[in-house]
Motif scaffolding. Sequence first.
Motif, mmCIF file in Angstrom:
data_model
loop_
_atom_site.group_PDB
_atom_site.id
_atom_site.type_symbol
_atom_site.label_atom_id
_atom_site.label_comp_id
_atom_site.label_asym_id
_atom_site.label_seq_id
_atom_site.Cartn_x
_atom_site.Cartn_y
_atom_site.Cartn_z
ATOM 1 N N GLU A 212 23.113 42.383 65.833
ATOM 2 C CA GLU A 212 22.934 41.694 67.119
ATOM 3 C C GLU A 212 24.251 40.981 67.457
ATOM 4 O O GLU A 212 24.713 40.137 66.685
ATOM 5 N N PRO A 213 24.866 41.299 68.606
ATOM 6 C CA PRO A 213 26.179 40.729 68.937
ATOM 7 C C PRO A 213 26.180 39.201 69.092
ATOM 8 O O PRO A 213 27.211 38.579 68.908
ATOM 9 N N LEU A 214 25.044 38.609 69.418
ATOM 10 C CA LEU A 214 25.001 37.164 69.667
ATOM 11 C C LEU A 214 24.254 36.399 68.578
ATOM 12 O O LEU A 214 23.891 35.244 68.777
ATOM 13 N N GLN A 215 24.053 37.009 67.421
ATOM 14 C CA GLN A 215 23.238 36.389 66.379
ATOM 15 C C GLN A 215 23.790 35.062 65.877
ATOM 16 O O GLN A 215 23.035 34.207 65.422
ATOM 17 N N ASP A 216 25.103 34.841 65.962
ATOM 18 C CA ASP A 216 25.688 33.584 65.492
ATOM 19 C C ASP A 216 25.206 32.378 66.299
ATOM 20 O O ASP A 216 25.336 31.243 65.846
ATOM 21 N N TYR A 217 24.658 32.617 67.485
ATOM 22 C CA TYR A 217 24.210 31.520 68.350
ATOM 23 C C TYR A 217 22.717 31.262 68.258
ATOM 24 O O TYR A 217 22.224 30.275 68.807
ATOM 25 N N ARG A 218 21.999 32.149 67.555
ATOM 26 C CA ARG A 218 20.554 32.001 67.434
ATOM 27 C C ARG A 218 20.236 30.686 66.745
ATOM 28 O O ARG A 218 20.853 30.309 65.769
ATOM 29 N N TRP A 219 19.279 29.968 67.306
ATOM 30 C CA TRP A 219 18.785 28.674 66.833
ATOM 31 C C TRP A 219 19.782 27.534 67.022
ATOM 32 O O TRP A 219 19.534 26.417 66.615
ATOM 33 N N LYS A 220 20.937 27.823 67.663
ATOM 34 C CA LYS A 220 21.935 26.784 67.916
ATOM 35 C C LYS A 220 22.079 26.500 69.407
ATOM 36 O O LYS A 220 22.212 25.357 69.815
ATOM 37 N N SER A 221 22.100 27.561 70.193
ATOM 38 C CA SER A 221 22.378 27.424 71.625
ATOM 39 C C SER A 221 21.514 28.366 72.440
ATOM 40 O O SER A 221 21.120 29.430 71.966
ATOM 41 N N ARG A 222 21.257 27.956 73.672
ATOM 42 C CA ARG A 222 20.700 28.869 74.670
ATOM 43 C C ARG A 222 21.906 29.514 75.341
ATOM 44 O O ARG A 222 22.949 28.879 75.485
ATOM 45 N N LEU A 223 21.772 30.754 75.737
ATOM 46 C CA LEU A 223 22.895 31.473 76.332
ATOM 47 C C LEU A 223 22.526 31.988 77.709
ATOM 48 O O LEU A 223 21.404 32.457 77.923
ATOM 49 N N SER B 77 27.417 20.769 85.110
ATOM 50 C CA SER B 77 27.900 20.847 83.729
ATOM 51 C C SER B 77 27.210 19.865 82.776
ATOM 52 O O SER B 77 26.979 20.196 81.612
ATOM 53 N N VAL B 78 26.851 18.685 83.256
ATOM 54 C CA VAL B 78 26.175 17.724 82.384
ATOM 55 C C VAL B 78 24.790 18.248 81.995
ATOM 56 O O VAL B 78 24.412 18.228 80.824
ATOM 57 N N ALA B 79 24.040 18.746 82.965
ATOM 58 C CA ALA B 79 22.710 19.293 82.688
ATOM 59 C C ALA B 79 22.802 20.544 81.821
ATOM 60 O O ALA B 79 21.950 20.769 80.957
ATOM 61 N N VAL B 80 23.832 21.341 82.018
ATOM 62 C CA VAL B 80 24.052 22.539 81.201
ATOM 63 C C VAL B 80 24.276 22.131 79.748
ATOM 64 O O VAL B 80 23.650 22.653 78.826
ATOM 65 N N SER B 81 25.149 21.171 79.544
ATOM 66 C CA SER B 81 25.457 20.695 78.188
ATOM 67 C C SER B 81 24.233 20.063 77.529
ATOM 68 O O SER B 81 23.962 20.296 76.349
ATOM 69 N N ASP B 82 23.493 19.274 78.292
ATOM 70 C CA ASP B 82 22.305 18.598 77.770
ATOM 71 C C ASP B 82 21.273 19.599 77.246
ATOM 72 O O ASP B 82 20.513 19.289 76.334
ATOM 73 N N ARG B 83 21.253 20.789 77.811
ATOM 74 C CA ARG B 83 20.275 21.811 77.427
ATOM 75 C C ARG B 83 20.841 22.808 76.409
ATOM 76 O O ARG B 83 20.241 23.836 76.153
ATOM 77 N N ASP B 84 22.006 22.499 75.828
ATOM 78 C CA ASP B 84 22.641 23.394 74.845
ATOM 79 C C ASP B 84 22.808 24.796 75.413
ATOM 80 O O ASP B 84 22.597 25.799 74.719
ATOM 81 N N LEU B 85 23.199 24.880 76.673
ATOM 82 C CA LEU B 85 23.351 26.168 77.354
ATOM 83 C C LEU B 85 24.826 26.560 77.372
ATOM 84 O O LEU B 85 25.668 25.800 77.856
ATOM 85 N N LEU B 86 25.120 27.719 76.826
ATOM 86 C CA LEU B 86 26.491 28.238 76.827
ATOM 87 C C LEU B 86 26.561 29.485 77.699
ATOM 88 O O LEU B 86 25.721 30.378 77.567
ATOM 89 N N PRO B 87 27.562 29.561 78.585
ATOM 90 C CA PRO B 87 27.746 30.787 79.352
ATOM 91 C C PRO B 87 28.456 31.845 78.514
ATOM 92 O O PRO B 87 29.351 31.531 77.730
ATOM 93 N N VAL B 88 28.021 33.079 78.658
ATOM 94 C CA VAL B 88 28.656 34.232 78.024
ATOM 95 C C VAL B 88 29.072 35.143 79.163
ATOM 96 O O VAL B 88 28.216 35.722 79.836
ATOM 97 N N GLU B 89 30.364 35.264 79.396
ATOM 98 C CA GLU B 89 30.870 36.036 80.517
ATOM 99 C C GLU B 89 31.267 37.431 80.045
ATOM 100 O O GLU B 89 32.165 37.573 79.226
ATOM 101 N N VAL C 92 32.523 33.668 73.587
ATOM 102 C CA VAL C 92 31.528 32.703 74.039
ATOM 103 C C VAL C 92 32.155 31.316 74.063
ATOM 104 O O VAL C 92 32.006 30.561 74.997
ATOM 105 N N ASP C 93 32.851 30.990 73.017
ATOM 106 C CA ASP C 93 33.542 29.716 72.904
ATOM 107 C C ASP C 93 34.676 29.913 71.915
ATOM 108 O O ASP C 93 34.935 31.022 71.472
ATOM 109 N N ALA C 94 35.349 28.856 71.547
ATOM 110 C CA ALA C 94 36.480 28.975 70.626
ATOM 111 C C ALA C 94 36.060 29.525 69.267
ATOM 112 O O ALA C 94 36.883 29.995 68.499
ATOM 113 N N LEU C 95 34.771 29.466 68.957
ATOM 114 C CA LEU C 95 34.285 29.909 67.661
ATOM 115 C C LEU C 95 34.003 31.399 67.595
ATOM 116 O O LEU C 95 33.776 31.930 66.516
ATOM 117 N N SER C 96 33.974 32.087 68.722
ATOM 118 C CA SER C 96 33.583 33.504 68.691
ATOM 119 C C SER C 96 34.777 34.384 68.329
ATOM 120 O O SER C 96 35.423 34.974 69.164
#
Length: 123
Positions: free
Chosen positions: A3-14, A38-50, A59-63
Amino acid sequence: MAEPLQDYRWKSRLLVVFAPTVVDDNYEQQMQQLLRNSVAVSDRDLLPVEVIGVEPVRVDALSEPAIDPVALRERFDVPQDGFKAVLLGKDGAAKLTSDSPIPAQKLFDTIDAMPMRQREMDD
């Protein structure tokens, strides 16, 4: 296939946003929705994947290494020239899918109705 996004499972909504180019109107509208809230996005642990064209996805600096866009397009059945937005819960399952930009309030209402989010708000 892993699964390409498995590193984010249980950590973030995408919010996986597929677009042919960065000048796609739907892409621009979707990203503006996230930026303006952006504040509401962050509060909900939502990360954009473009997922833009066939460019490697970060996804972020960690990907590292970057995620293969072809694998994501295949998983969500999105052609290279198409737009789609897919909200994934922390469990990795698709909760909301749209062929047009998803209004921020609809994203937040969907997330806030999720059992895990309800527990987060109670804590």
